[in-house]
Design a protein around this motif. Structure first.
Motif, PDB file in Angstrom:
ATOM      1  N   SER A 187       0.957  -1.261  -0.061  1.00  0.00           N
ATOM      2  CA  SER A 187      -0.040   0.070   0.128  1.00  0.00           C
ATOM      3  C   SER A 187       1.019   1.348   0.088  1.00  0.00           C
ATOM      4  N   SER A 208       1.087   3.802  -3.142  1.00  0.00           N
ATOM      5  CA  SER A 208       0.882   5.053  -2.921  1.00  0.00           C
ATOM      6  C   SER A 208       1.810   5.943  -3.473  1.00  0.00           C
ATOM      7  N   SER A 263      -2.636  10.098  -4.060  1.00  0.00           N
ATOM      8  CA  SER A 263      -1.406  10.079  -3.446  1.00  0.00           C
ATOM      9  C   SER A 263      -1.543   8.983  -2.230  1.00  0.00           C
ATOM     10  N   LYS A 264      -2.920   8.240  -2.193  1.00  0.00           N
ATOM     11  CA  LYS A 264      -3.112   7.159  -1.026  1.00  0.00           C
ATOM     12  C   LYS A 264      -3.978   6.271  -1.765  1.00  0.00           C
ATOM     13  N   VAL A 301      -8.640   3.872  -3.465  1.00  0.00           N
ATOM     14  CA  VAL A 301      -7.728   5.143  -3.667  1.00  0.00           C
ATOM     15  C   VAL A 301      -8.525   6.252  -3.117  1.00  0.00           C
TER      16      VAL A 301
END
Length: 812
Positions: free
Chosen positions: A662, A666, A678-679, A697
């Motif tokens: 993860s 990211s 970005s996550k 996301v």
């Protein structure tokens, strides 16, 4: 924002090849752990018919292999696995043999570095089609047969085929499947990439063993139940054995007494046996003579009767012989005329069939042409009634272009909104959107003319063309068949005329047939009477001889009967004694049978009792075996339900991988979207006993969204970010058997770049790819996009010749 060119310059990567560096530059590799590709050479492999000249070399850290779709780019990956493992992506999923993709005389050579040593592998087929494999280490040949060398290659690389493919190749379909609709499908991809499907296979094997143990336990339990029932019979069997032994003692005493009586009676029979033999011989002789007398009387009566019939029989024979004198001549004449008649009728029937066939061919041709002509006329009328002249292929192309441009306009609109603070980039995006909107308006105007008739036109035209060909074929077939039939009719008429057969000849056949029928009956009667006369012969001497024989036999018979009368009383006594002896013999045989069966029963009971007594001992061993099986069954049940089950080791391993993946994903996605996303959150779940992986996301609204909610281009960026994270994880894993191992070469096949519809998104994708150079010695991208390929310092083009052969050209 930095451009891709700035990024390349910062890392000291030349945008053009150095002048002193050629396509054949020698690679100097420091000793390091992991597989590093050096060069590939092919000949006669798939569409690489000729030897690849120059060789495919990888002197730079970053290389791109470019060319049109279908030119043979991906075949280079198949060439590597063919040489190393005799496996390819095509032979894995299609019904294709290795010999189908590598011709006789063809080969693949692959050179690579592993742990600082240079290896060279060559696999192919001789000109006669025999397979071969060679292996070199630092230029020296390693001896061994194909099987031995394949084992050495696998040990050198440290991975089997699946482990090598997962660690070294990133294929386009894998990236798409990571973002599949089904979370369960995503879990399958993770299991495949990290080789966790091994545990599912282990669960299947454990289940099979557990089922075998359960069957064995049921079998032993049933066996023990049956044995308990058998052992319960032991007391009754022992009692039955004692009763049988007492019975035999009594029956043997009876047998001894009966034997004494039979011995005494046998002596009496022996004394009267001579008189009995004389009586039997006389009785047989009397019966024989009486039978001979009867036969002689019968022959005498017949002979006297036949003597009276001889003269009338001779007269009848003379008359019948006269009436049938010309029989053979008439029959020969009749057969000759019938043969001629049969030939005439056969020729006539054949001629009639040929004429009927001629009429049938004419009707068949006319019917076929009329039917096809009518259908052509109907289809031409349908075309004239259609509302468009645009075929289905052109219509489909227009609709696809309209959809693609609509998505592109929407995508640019979203990017303008997200990047509104970056004025220069927004200005470029607005310009790009304006051009796309102009193109879209033109296409929308054209697609308005598309209706259902566009999809009918092509089909009708193809149908008319085929029907015209069918008419030509009908006429040609008619001409060929009619020529043969007319030739056959002419020949038949000629043969019929030459043979000839008149009405007078038909009448003569009837007359001859009637005469022969009448004469045939008389001929049969004649033969019967002749045979009868021959059988009668001269009867006078026979009659006298038979009378003399009869008188002699009667005198002998009288003397024999008188002696029989004298022996009659003694014979009656003998027969009475014999009857008593036979009855006693039956009683004796009956006693023997009773004793024999009783002894057999005793033997059976003794064996049965002995078996049951030994069965008691074996029961203890069976109970011990059953206990061990139950303990094993408990172990296999735990392995199946708790260890190798998805909720066991598989999901545990997945849960250990997901947090780091993860983070990596990211970071990758942030780089590839310039911080827009970005996550990324990867999580496992179970629902209704179904396991899967969620990919979520964080969107522009700050909320978590499933990967399926994003557009095609965004989904490609998310999938690529995750796949790059997985590649990094696989490359950093320690050596574990032949499943995982550090690999220093990474091939990306297409990477679904075609769905990235802006130059910026493609630049960010390539920028991220260059970042991966921190973990790999060689990174090779395969793509058909020339604008992406231009960003790489090392470029190799694959193109297809007019003869549909793949060729290599080094561009930089």
């Amino acid at each position: 924002m930095k451009t891709l060119e700035d990024f390349i310059t910062d890392r000291g990567i030349p945008t053009q090849p150095l002048e002193e560096e050629s396509a054949e530059t020698e690679i100097i590799v420091k000793p390091t752990e992991g597989f590093i590709i050096k060069e590939i050479e092919m000949k006669g492999f798939m569409r690489y018919v000729e030897k690849t000249d120059p060789k495919i070399t990888f002197p730079n850290k970053f290389t791109v292999i470019t060319g049109k779709t279908g030119s043979g780019k991906t075949s280079i990956l198949d060439a590597i696995t063919f040489a190393l493992y005799k496996r390819t992506s095509r032979t894995d999923i299609q019904n294709i043999k290795i010999s189908d993709i590598c011709r006789p005389g063809g080969y693949v050579k692959v050179s690579f570095f592993q742990n600082g040593e240079e290896y060279g592998v060559e696999r192919g087929f001789t000109s006669s089609g025999s397979p071969y494999l060679t292996l070199r280490k630092n230029g020296k040949t390693i001896e061994g047969n194909i099987k031995e060398l394949e084992k050495i290659i696998e040990e050198v690389i440290g991975l089997d085929y699946d482990g090598f493919r997962n660690s070294t190749f990133v294929r386009q379909e894998e990236m798409k499947e990571l973002g599949a609709d089904s979370a369960a499908k995503r879990l399958e991809i993770f299991q495949k990439l990290f080789r966790l499907e091994t545990f599912e296979k282990a669960q299947v094997l454990v289940s099979e063993k557990f089922d075998v143990i359960k069957r064995n336990i049921r079998g032993l339990e049933t066996e023990m139940k049956v044995r308990d029932e058998q052992i319960a019979k032991l007391p009754s069997l022992e009692k039955e054995l004692d009763e049988k032994r007492s019975f035999i003692i009594v029956e043997k005493e009876k047998l001894d007494k009966l034997s004494e009586k039979m011995e005494k009676l046998g002596k009496e029979l022996k004394k009267s046996a001579e008189k009995h033999d004389e009586f039997s011989a006389l009785k047989g002789k009397v019966d024989s003579i009486q039978e001979r007398v009867k036969k002689t009387e019968k022959r005498l009566t017949k002979a006297m009767t036949d003597a009276k019939k001889v003269e009338p029989l001779r007269k009848e024979i003379i008359a019948l012989d006269k009436d049938t004198k010309n029989y053979e001549e008439l029959r020969s004449e009749g057969e000759r005329l019938r043969e001629k008649q049969n030939s005439y009728q056969t020729l006539k029937r054949e001629l009639g069939r040929d004429k009927a066939l001629k009429d049938s061919l004419i009707k068949e041709r006319d019917s076929g042409i009329n039917r096809l002509s009518k259908r052509i006329e109907e289809n031409e009328k349908r075309i004239s009634n259609l509302s468009t002249k645009m075929g289905k292929d052109e219509a489909f192309q227009m609709l696809r272009m309209e959809g693609s441009l609509s998505e592109r306009v929407d995508r640019i609109g979203k990017e303008i909104q997200w990047l509104k603070k970056k004025k220069e980039l927004v200005k470029e995006l607005k310009k790009e959107r304006g051009e796309a909107e102009k193109e879209l308006k033109v296409l929308i105007k054209k697609t308005k003319d598309i209706n259902e008739d566009s999809f009918v036109l092509s089909e009708i035209e193809a149908s008319i063309e085929q029907m015209r060909k069918d008419i030509d074929e009908v006429n040609e077939n008619y001409r060929k068949k009619m020529k043969k039939v007319e030739e056959k009719i002419g020949e038949g008429e000629k043969n019929l005329k030459e043979l000839g057969f008149e009405e007078e000849q038909r009448k003569k056949i009837t007359e001859i047939r009637d005469k022969i029928t009448k004469m045939h009956k008389k001929r049969e009667e004649l033969e019967i009477k002749r045979k009868k006369l021959e059988s009668i012969g001269d009867l006078s001497s026979l009659v006298n001889d038979l009378k003399s024989q009869k008188q002699g036999m009667e005198e002998e018979l009288k003397e024999l009967k008188e002696r029989l009368s004298e022996l009659k009383s003694e014979e009656e006594n003998y027969q009475e004694a014999k009857k008593r002896n036979e009855e006693m013999q039956k009683d004796k045989e009956k006693l023997f049978g009773l004793i024999s069966r009783a002894e057999g029963e005793i033997k059976r009971l003794e064996n049965q009792i002995e078996d049951l007594q030994s069965l008691k001992k074996r029961m203890q061993e069976t109970e011990k075996e059953l206990k061990e099986l139950r303990e094993k069954g408990e172990v296999y049940s735990i392995l199946r339900e708790k260890v190798f089950h998805k909720r066991g080791i598989v999901m545990y391993a997945i849960d250990q991988l997901l947090p780091q993946l993860s983070l990596e994903t990211s970071e990758n996605l942030s780089d590839m979207t310039d911080g827009r996303f970005s996550k990324v959150k990867l999580s496992s779940y179970v629902e209704n006993n179904r396991y899967g992986i969620r990919i979520e996301v964080s969107g522009a609204d700050g909320k978590w969204h499933d990967v399926q909610e994003f557009s095609g281009g965004e989904k490609t960026q998310i999938n690529a970010a995750l796949r790059f994270a997985i590649a990094k994880e696989l490359a950093s894993m320690p050596q574990v058997g032949r499943t995982y191992g550090r690999m220093k070469t990474l091939f990306i096949d297409e990477g679904d770049l075609g769905s990235l519809d802006t130059e910026t998104s493609r630049q960010l994708f390539v920028k991220k790819l260059f970042d991966m150079g921190e973990f790999f010695e060689k990174i090779i991208l395969i793509t058909h996009l020339s604008e992406v390929a231009e960003k790489f310092p090392r470029r190799i083009m694959v193109y297809m010749t007019p003869e549909e052969e793949s060729k290599i050209k080094v561009m930089a």
